[in-house]
Design a protein around this motif. Structure first.
Motif, PDB file in Angstrom:
ATOM      1  N   TYR A 105      72.976   0.324  81.051  1.00 22.99           N
ATOM      2  CA  TYR A 105      73.700   0.008  80.524  1.00 22.99           C
ATOM      3  C   TYR A 105      75.164   0.968  80.048  1.00 22.99           C
ATOM      4  CZ  TYR A 105      76.568  -1.976  76.532  1.00 22.99           C
ATOM      5  OH  TYR A 105      77.909  -2.502  75.421  1.00 22.99           O
ATOM      6  N   MET A 106      74.816   1.782  80.153  1.00 22.78           N
ATOM      7  CA  MET A 106      75.362   3.218  79.144  1.00 22.78           C
ATOM      8  C   MET A 106      76.225   3.538  80.243  1.00 22.78           C
ATOM      9  SD  MET A 106      75.241   3.776  76.023  1.00 22.78           S
ATOM     10  CE  MET A 106      76.029   5.376  75.690  1.00 22.78           C
ATOM     11  N   ALA A 107      76.003   3.372  81.098  1.00 25.13           N
ATOM     12  CA  ALA A 107      77.022   4.520  82.593  1.00 25.13           C
ATOM     13  C   ALA A 107      77.538   3.302  83.105  1.00 25.13           C
ATOM     14  CB  ALA A 107      75.756   4.479  83.653  1.00 25.13           C
ATOM     15  N   GLU A 108      77.593   1.962  82.152  1.00 25.86           N
ATOM     16  CA  GLU A 108      77.860   0.830  82.823  1.00 25.86           C
ATOM     17  C   GLU A 108      79.233   0.788  81.671  1.00 25.86           C
ATOM     18  OE1 GLU A 108      76.158  -2.762  83.183  1.00 25.86           O
ATOM     19  OE2 GLU A 108      75.466  -1.918  85.320  1.00 25.86           O
ATOM     20  N   ALA A 109      78.535   0.952  80.816  1.00 28.27           N
ATOM     21  CA  ALA A 109      79.796   0.616  79.555  1.00 28.27           C
ATOM     22  C   ALA A 109      81.049   2.099  79.605  1.00 28.27           C
ATOM     23  CB  ALA A 109      79.217   0.570  77.837  1.00 28.27           C
ATOM     24  N   ARG A 134      79.604   9.673  75.153  1.00 26.42           N
ATOM     25  CA  ARG A 134      78.529   7.980  74.878  1.00 26.42           C
ATOM     26  C   ARG A 134      78.269   8.203  73.368  1.00 26.42           C
ATOM     27  NH1 ARG A 134      72.383   9.793  75.330  1.00 26.42           N
ATOM     28  NH2 ARG A 134      72.603   7.588  76.506  1.00 26.42           N
ATOM     29  N   ASN A 135      78.609   9.011  72.207  1.00 25.73           N
ATOM     30  CA  ASN A 135      78.186   8.779  70.803  1.00 25.73           C
ATOM     31  C   ASN A 135      79.123   7.957  70.653  1.00 25.73           C
ATOM     32  OD1 ASN A 135      76.001  11.057  70.292  1.00 25.73           O
ATOM     33  ND2 ASN A 135      77.911  12.094  70.517  1.00 25.73           N
ATOM     34  N   LEU A 136      80.087   7.488  71.032  1.00 20.09           N
ATOM     35  CA  LEU A 136      81.088   6.505  70.821  1.00 20.09           C
ATOM     36  C   LEU A 136      80.548   4.706  71.019  1.00 20.09           C
ATOM     37  CD1 LEU A 136      84.459   7.926  71.356  1.00 20.09           C
ATOM     38  CD2 LEU A 136      83.290   8.018  69.639  1.00 20.09           C
ATOM     39  N   ILE A 137      79.284   5.282  71.617  1.00 19.55           N
ATOM     40  CA  ILE A 137      79.283   2.920  72.157  1.00 19.55           C
ATOM     41  C   ILE A 137      78.052   3.780  71.899  1.00 19.55           C
ATOM     42  CG2 ILE A 137      78.233   2.174  73.999  1.00 19.55           C
ATOM     43  CD1 ILE A 137      79.359   3.960  75.610  1.00 19.55           C
ATOM     44  N   LYS A 138      77.813   2.166  70.870  1.00 24.06           N
ATOM     45  CA  LYS A 138      75.855   2.398  69.310  1.00 24.06           C
ATOM     46  C   LYS A 138      75.459   0.434  70.204  1.00 24.06           C
ATOM     47  CE  LYS A 138      76.919   5.578  67.108  1.00 24.06           C
ATOM     48  NZ  LYS A 138      76.403   6.837  67.312  1.00 24.06           N
ATOM     49  N   PRO A 139      74.393   1.162  70.629  1.00 25.44           N
ATOM     50  CA  PRO A 139      74.296  -0.542  71.323  1.00 25.44           C
ATOM     51  C   PRO A 139      73.270  -0.733  70.287  1.00 25.44           C
ATOM     52  CG  PRO A 139      72.763   1.137  72.925  1.00 25.44           C
ATOM     53  CD  PRO A 139      73.726   1.637  71.507  1.00 25.44           C
ATOM     54  N   GLY A 140      72.714  -2.249  70.590  1.00 28.86           N
ATOM     55  CA  GLY A 140      71.689  -3.147  69.895  1.00 28.86           C
ATOM     56  C   GLY A 140      72.327  -3.132  68.231  1.00 28.86           C
ATOM     57  N   ASP A 148      80.339 -11.366  75.469  1.00 36.19           N
ATOM     58  CA  ASP A 148      80.005 -10.940  76.668  1.00 36.19           C
ATOM     59  C   ASP A 148      78.745 -10.800  77.177  1.00 36.19           C
ATOM     60  OD1 ASP A 148      79.584  -9.481  79.041  1.00 36.19           O
ATOM     61  OD2 ASP A 148      79.424  -7.802  78.666  1.00 36.19           O
ATOM     62  N   PRO A 149      78.853 -12.095  77.519  1.00 33.87           N
ATOM     63  CA  PRO A 149      77.436 -13.096  77.768  1.00 33.87           C
ATOM     64  C   PRO A 149      76.668 -12.717  78.568  1.00 33.87           C
ATOM     65  CG  PRO A 149      79.207 -14.548  78.599  1.00 33.87           C
ATOM     66  CD  PRO A 149      79.904 -12.976  78.036  1.00 33.87           C
ATOM     67  N   GLU A 150      76.876 -11.381  79.694  1.00 36.45           N
ATOM     68  CA  GLU A 150      76.118 -11.142  80.481  1.00 36.45           C
ATOM     69  C   GLU A 150      75.670  -9.570  79.678  1.00 36.45           C
ATOM     70  OE1 GLU A 150      75.371 -11.671  82.684  1.00 36.45           O
ATOM     71  OE2 GLU A 150      76.881 -13.337  82.276  1.00 36.45           O
ATOM     72  N   LEU A 151      75.866  -9.284  78.164  1.00 37.71           N
ATOM     73  CA  LEU A 151      75.567  -8.194  77.658  1.00 37.71           C
ATOM     74  C   LEU A 151      73.958  -7.852  77.393  1.00 37.71           C
ATOM     75  CD1 LEU A 151      77.191  -6.128  75.902  1.00 37.71           C
ATOM     76  CD2 LEU A 151      76.248  -7.091  73.805  1.00 37.71           C
ATOM     77  N   PRO A 152      73.319  -7.096  77.421  1.00 39.67           N
ATOM     78  CA  PRO A 152      71.272  -6.884  77.631  1.00 39.67           C
ATOM     79  C   PRO A 152      71.208  -6.596  76.134  1.00 39.67           C
ATOM     80  CG  PRO A 152      72.617  -4.543  78.425  1.00 39.67           C
ATOM     81  CD  PRO A 152      73.288  -5.868  78.315  1.00 39.67           C
ATOM     82  N   TYR A 153      72.373  -6.394  74.951  1.00 41.83           N
ATOM     83  CA  TYR A 153      71.711  -6.568  73.295  1.00 41.83           C
ATOM     84  C   TYR A 153      72.587  -7.793  73.162  1.00 41.83           C
ATOM     85  CZ  TYR A 153      70.406  -2.080  74.971  1.00 41.83           C
ATOM     86  OH  TYR A 153      69.968  -0.835  76.144  1.00 41.83           O
ATOM     87  N   GLN A 154      71.833  -7.707  72.087  1.00 39.31           N
ATOM     88  CA  GLN A 154      72.661  -9.263  71.235  1.00 39.31           C
ATOM     89  C   GLN A 154      74.358  -8.521  71.091  1.00 39.31           C
ATOM     90  OE1 GLN A 154      71.494 -11.973  68.870  1.00 39.31           O
ATOM     91  NE2 GLN A 154      69.401 -11.151  68.884  1.00 39.31           N
ATOM     92  N   ALA A 155      74.725  -7.383  70.493  1.00 39.78           N
ATOM     93  CA  ALA A 155      75.324  -6.991  69.954  1.00 39.78           C
ATOM     94  C   ALA A 155      75.869  -5.033  69.620  1.00 39.78           C
ATOM     95  CB  ALA A 155      75.959  -6.629  68.930  1.00 39.78           C
ATOM     96  N   VAL A 156      77.305  -4.752  70.634  1.00 40.76           N
ATOM     97  CA  VAL A 156      77.474  -3.415  70.692  1.00 40.76           C
ATOM     98  C   VAL A 156      78.417  -3.014  70.156  1.00 40.76           C
ATOM     99  CG1 VAL A 156      78.050  -1.324  71.940  1.00 40.76           C
ATOM    100  CG2 VAL A 156      76.134  -3.409  72.748  1.00 40.76           C
ATOM    101  N   SER A 157      78.534  -2.184  68.666  1.00 45.08           N
ATOM    102  CA  SER A 157      79.594  -1.168  68.170  1.00 45.08           C
ATOM    103  C   SER A 157      80.605  -0.275  69.458  1.00 45.08           C
ATOM    104  CB  SER A 157      79.615  -1.055  67.573  1.00 45.08           C
ATOM    105  OG  SER A 157      79.434  -2.974  66.545  1.00 45.08           O
ATOM    106  N   ILE A 158      81.736  -0.536  70.240  1.00 37.25           N
ATOM    107  CA  ILE A 158      82.337   0.940  70.065  1.00 37.25           C
ATOM    108  C   ILE A 158      83.018   1.110  69.231  1.00 37.25           C
ATOM    109  CG2 ILE A 158      84.258   1.663  71.983  1.00 37.25           C
ATOM    110  CD1 ILE A 158      81.779   0.146  72.886  1.00 37.25           C
TER     111      ILE A 158
END
Length: 392
Positions: A313-317, A326-332, A375-385
């Protein structure tokens, strides 16, 4: 050294000792200014603090709804984690929670280790900071109090990308080498989304209710601070929000979790007695060799899958959003919430806007005018950018 004081925040004195230096900050940094200073490299995030505000009435309603929906799950995971700690540590246990998200979990684990598993347990909460490491003065204090290195268990609420877990491993390698000890750097969490924890009750992205609030569910203690106010013999710093005491949820939240976990433990003990099995079998205390091997294999498989999903996910995002840092992407859910509470979000991405688990995020997004993407394909319930300030 400031280590002699007994600072428990708004918790009961025997619940936790914060190894933090309370600071009376005369000035706070506005969130937009803090973001510019962090991203420009002029200041490290740990050097500054933005003033927290109390949650709105609507947001508190969502917190209560989250507790109604998920407190039972969190209580069960705390009980499971306490059982795993009891299994993996002999003798007295020294819980070291990572402030702040680890603190409510550590408070509950301390009570369960004593009340359910009959283990002598101490609980300290200390600071670990990305790129700066763990508070070595605090660790030295714990050892000086007579706690054995092998009794220490590091506790946090969840993992996001695994940054803090990596920081902990690097810090402890240095600390162990310089102090001639062998403290286990493994992290114990409720939910390990990154697949990096040594021990976790779960690996799925569910709403841990304590992730919704800041100081008012963490003993009224701020995020930790490491700036010119901290001397070489000082603990890392914090601010105590005494003005929030009338709205504090910390004790009541921990009490509710412990009450539910004790009820679950009593039910399991009754069930075990009915079939002639010793209590604790469901938490790994008495599975037998074959059961232990199967449980370990399942745990390792779940952790490996979580790590694979996280890396992919991190590579794709980063590619999709053209983000180099990568610190600008916060998954979960936990990390996404932290961004909306104290950073400058560029967007919020959710898998299902109708899910009750993201209701608090949608409230925050509306209050702060943050765009929401589905994004219905998101592997997490939420991600903040987080907004890249160089983009204007």
């Amino acid at each position: 050294m400031n280590a002699a004081m007994n600072f428990s925040g708004s918790y009961h004195g025997d619940d936790v000792q914060f190894l933090l230096k309370p600071l009376a900050l005369a000035s706070f940094v506005d969130v937009p200014d803090k973001e510019r200073l962090i991203q420009s490299g002029r200041r490290h995030y740990s050097e500054m603090l933005s003033r927290e505000s109390l949650p709105s009435a609507r947001y508190l309603e969502v917190f209560r709804a989250a507790c109604a929906a998920n407190l039972e799950r969190m209580a069960g995971d705390c009980l499971a984690l306490a059982g795993l700690i009891a299994q993996r540590r002999s003798g007295p246990v020294t819980l070291v929670s990572l402030a702040r998200a680890g603190t409510p979990v550590g408070v509950v684990l301390k009570r369960l280790l004593g009340g359910v598993f009959g283990r002598e347990t101490a609980h300290y909460s200390l600071s670990i900071i990305r790129d700066r490491g763990i508070d070595q003065v605090a660790l030295e204090y714990i050892l000086a109090r007579g706690h054995a290195a092998e009794s220490i268990v590091f506790v946090d609420g969840w993992t996001g990308k695994g940054v803090i877990s990596g920081e902990l491993q690097a810090s402890m390698a240095d600390f162990n080498a310089s102090h001639g000890c062998a403290i286990d750097s493994g992290l114990y969490v409720l939910s390990d989304l990154a697949g990096v924890a040594a021990c976790a009750a779960a690996h799925d992205d569910y709403l841990i209710p304590s992730s919704i609030l800041n100081a008012t569910v963490s003993g009224l203690v701020s995020r930790s601070i490491l700036n010119q106010s901290i001397g070489p013999a000082d603990f890392h710093g914090c601010v105590y929000y005494a003005e929030f005491e009338p709205q504090d949820q910390s004790r009541a939240f921990a009490d509710s979790l412990v009450e539910r976990a004790l009820a679950l433990a009593a039910g399991e003990a009754t069930s075990a007695a009915a079939v002639g099995a010793p209590f604790g079998a469901t938490h790994g205390a008495s599975r037998g060799a074959a059961g232990e091997a199967a449980a370990l294999a399942a745990t390792l498989a779940a952790r490996d899958e979580a790590a694979r999903v996280s890396r992919r996910y991190m590579a794709e995002a980063m590619r999709e959003h053209a983000i180099a840092d990568r610190n600008l992407i916060k998954p979960g859910l936990g990390e996404a919430t932290r961004v909306l509470l104290r950073r400058t979000p560029e967007r919020l991405i959710v898998r299902d806007a109708a899910s009750a688990d993201v209701a608090h995020l949608l409230v925050l997004a509306r209050e702060k005018n943050v765009p929401v993407h589905i994004d219905p394909e998101l592997p997490y319930q939420a991600v903040s950018i987080i907004r890249n300030v160089s983009d204007g």
